[in-house]
Write a protein that holds these residues in place. Structure first.
Motif, PDB file in Angstrom:
ATOM      1  N   ILE A 126     -40.270  -5.479   9.340  1.00  0.00           N
ATOM      2  CA  ILE A 126     -39.585  -6.780   9.234  1.00  0.00           C
ATOM      3  C   ILE A 126     -39.355  -7.387  10.622  1.00  0.00           C
ATOM      4  CG2 ILE A 126     -37.177  -5.960   9.227  1.00  0.00           C
ATOM      5  CD1 ILE A 126     -36.722  -8.033   6.896  1.00  0.00           C
ATOM      6  N   HIS A 127     -39.382  -6.561  11.668  1.00  0.00           N
ATOM      7  CA  HIS A 127     -39.152  -7.094  13.020  1.00  0.00           C
ATOM      8  C   HIS A 127     -40.304  -7.990  13.498  1.00  0.00           C
ATOM      9  CE1 HIS A 127     -41.040  -3.072  14.365  1.00  0.00           C
ATOM     10  NE2 HIS A 127     -41.933  -4.012  14.646  1.00  0.00           N
ATOM     11  N   HIS A 128     -41.382  -8.063  12.714  1.00  0.00           N
ATOM     12  CA  HIS A 128     -42.462  -8.992  13.082  1.00  0.00           C
ATOM     13  C   HIS A 128     -42.159 -10.419  12.624  1.00  0.00           C
ATOM     14  CE1 HIS A 128     -44.824  -5.791  14.716  1.00  0.00           C
ATOM     15  NE2 HIS A 128     -44.684  -5.096  13.611  1.00  0.00           N
ATOM     16  N   ASP A 173     -39.321  -1.903  30.981  1.00  0.00           N
ATOM     17  CA  ASP A 173     -40.781  -2.004  31.126  1.00  0.00           C
ATOM     18  C   ASP A 173     -41.524  -2.044  29.800  1.00  0.00           C
ATOM     19  OD1 ASP A 173     -40.236  -1.868  33.750  1.00  0.00           O
ATOM     20  OD2 ASP A 173     -40.746   0.268  33.957  1.00  0.00           O
ATOM     21  N   ILE A 174     -40.960  -1.398  28.798  1.00  0.00           N
ATOM     22  CA  ILE A 174     -41.714  -1.318  27.535  1.00  0.00           C
ATOM     23  C   ILE A 174     -41.070  -2.097  26.389  1.00  0.00           C
ATOM     24  CG2 ILE A 174     -42.923   0.864  28.030  1.00  0.00           C
ATOM     25  CD1 ILE A 174     -40.762   2.266  26.271  1.00  0.00           C
ATOM     26  N   TRP A 175     -39.893  -2.643  26.615  1.00  0.00           N
ATOM     27  CA  TRP A 175     -39.206  -3.364  25.532  1.00  0.00           C
ATOM     28  C   TRP A 175     -40.059  -4.541  25.094  1.00  0.00           C
ATOM     29  CZ3 TRP A 175     -34.972  -1.676  23.041  1.00  0.00           C
ATOM     30  CH2 TRP A 175     -34.369  -2.538  22.133  1.00  0.00           C
ATOM     31  N   ASP A 176     -40.200  -4.704  23.792  1.00  0.00           N
ATOM     32  CA  ASP A 176     -41.067  -5.759  23.256  1.00  0.00           C
ATOM     33  C   ASP A 176     -40.230  -6.980  22.883  1.00  0.00           C
ATOM     34  OD1 ASP A 176     -42.851  -7.368  21.967  1.00  0.00           O
ATOM     35  OD2 ASP A 176     -43.883  -5.719  20.950  1.00  0.00           O
ATOM     36  N   ASP A 177     -40.283  -7.989  23.727  1.00  0.00           N
ATOM     37  CA  ASP A 177     -39.484  -9.197  23.484  1.00  0.00           C
ATOM     38  C   ASP A 177     -40.067 -10.089  22.399  1.00  0.00           C
ATOM     39  OD1 ASP A 177     -37.180  -9.114  25.274  1.00  0.00           O
ATOM     40  OD2 ASP A 177     -38.693  -9.059  26.876  1.00  0.00           O
ATOM     41  N   GLU A 178     -41.243  -9.729  21.895  1.00  0.00           N
ATOM     42  CA  GLU A 178     -41.840 -10.534  20.822  1.00  0.00           C
ATOM     43  C   GLU A 178     -41.462  -9.992  19.445  1.00  0.00           C
ATOM     44  OE1 GLU A 178     -43.099 -13.208  21.455  1.00  0.00           O
ATOM     45  OE2 GLU A 178     -43.833 -13.107  23.517  1.00  0.00           O
ATOM     46  N   GLU A 179     -40.640  -8.951  19.427  1.00  0.00           N
ATOM     47  CA  GLU A 179     -40.209  -8.418  18.134  1.00  0.00           C
ATOM     48  C   GLU A 179     -38.741  -8.774  17.941  1.00  0.00           C
ATOM     49  OE1 GLU A 179     -41.521  -4.260  18.129  1.00  0.00           O
ATOM     50  OE2 GLU A 179     -43.564  -4.955  17.733  1.00  0.00           O
ATOM     51  N   PHE A 180     -38.336  -8.902  16.673  1.00  0.00           N
ATOM     52  CA  PHE A 180     -36.996  -9.401  16.357  1.00  0.00           C
ATOM     53  C   PHE A 180     -36.238  -8.308  15.621  1.00  0.00           C
ATOM     54  CE2 PHE A 180     -40.026 -12.850  16.494  1.00  0.00           C
ATOM     55  CZ  PHE A 180     -39.416 -13.751  17.357  1.00  0.00           C
TER      56      PHE A 180
END
Ligand SMILES: C[S@@+](CC[C@H](N)C(=O)[O-])C[C@H]1O[C@@H](n2cnc3c(N)ncnc32)[C@H](O)[C@@H]1O
Length: 216
Positions: A126-128, A173-180
């Motif tokens: 769902i984070h997409h 460095d690896i955190w994905d800011d495009e995921e919610f």
């Protein structure tokens, strides 16, 4: 900050071959994003076993890690995913499951209009969707839940925004800011009529169970 684009079905097609390996590595090293993955799947399986019925919907089932286990123990699985390669892998494990290629940001496919389920699952999918899309989809899904049944979500998730900020700070460095990722107190504020229970499984992940009193 990482310059990343939103993942499309082809990205997941490419990831499908190495997906299980990547998840295991992250879980084994107790690191975001898949820390506590197996524990989360085990716990969701236990929650599912408490439900009276056996008809489940899994949104973004991927390689089928969770739904294949449930399928093998007798559950009737309907799944939605938009990656053809993920679907192929999952279908091998669940030959008789109804696996549908569809983008759930558009809601549910028409052929499920009349269907209802005993449980609806999302694990790390769902984070997409962004928060507005998540709210819209969750409200749509309530129409497909049998009375007093549950939506269960396992994912990168925290109870408060501060906990989410702290988790992000650990992994710049690896955190994905495009995921919610869901912050459960913020989701509860947007769905005040529903009961939301959160079970924390790591510093950045957990399980959310949503029950809608009316299931309109
Ligand atoms: C990170 S994987 C999670 C897979 C699996 N549920 C698990 O727990 O390992 C996300 C899955 O969701 C699917 N997905 C992402 N966005 C989607 C969308 N908008 N519609 C349908 N499937 C989507 C991807 O193709 C992928 O299989």
């Amino acid at each position: 900050m990482n310059e990343k684009k939103l993942m499309d079905p082809q990205d997941f097609d490419q990831w499908s071959a190495k997906y299980d390996e990547d998840v295991k590595r992250s879980d084994d090293s107790n690191q975001y994003p898949f820390v506590a993955y197996e524990e989360i799947l085990d716990e969701i399986q236990k929650e599912i076993q408490k439900l009276p019925g056996k008809k489940l919907l899994d949104l973004g089932f991927g390689t089928g890690k969770l739904s294949a286990r449930l399928y093998q123990s007798g559950y009737n699985i309907t799944g939605i995913d938009f990656s053809e390669e993920m679907i192929k892998k999952a279908q091998c494990l669940m030959p008789n499951a109804k696996l549908i290629s569809f983008d759930f940001s558009q809601g549910l496919p028409k052929n499920l209009d009349e269907e209802s389920f005993d449980g609806i699952i999302f694990t790390y999918s769902i984070h997409h969707l962004n928060l507005e899309q998540q709210i819209h989809l969750l409200n749509t899904l309530k129409h497909h839940l049998r009375p007093h049944e549950k939506i269960i979500i396992g994912d990168v998730m925290t109870h408060t925004q501060q906990e989410m900020n702290d988790a992000k700070e650990k992994h710049p460095d690896i955190w994905d800011d495009e995921e919610f990722y869901i912050v459960t107190e913020a989701l509860q504020a947007r769905l005040p009529q529903d009961s939301i229970f959160f079970s924390k499984k790591s510093y950045c992940s957990g399980i959310l169970i949503l029950e809608s009193p009316s299931n309109p």
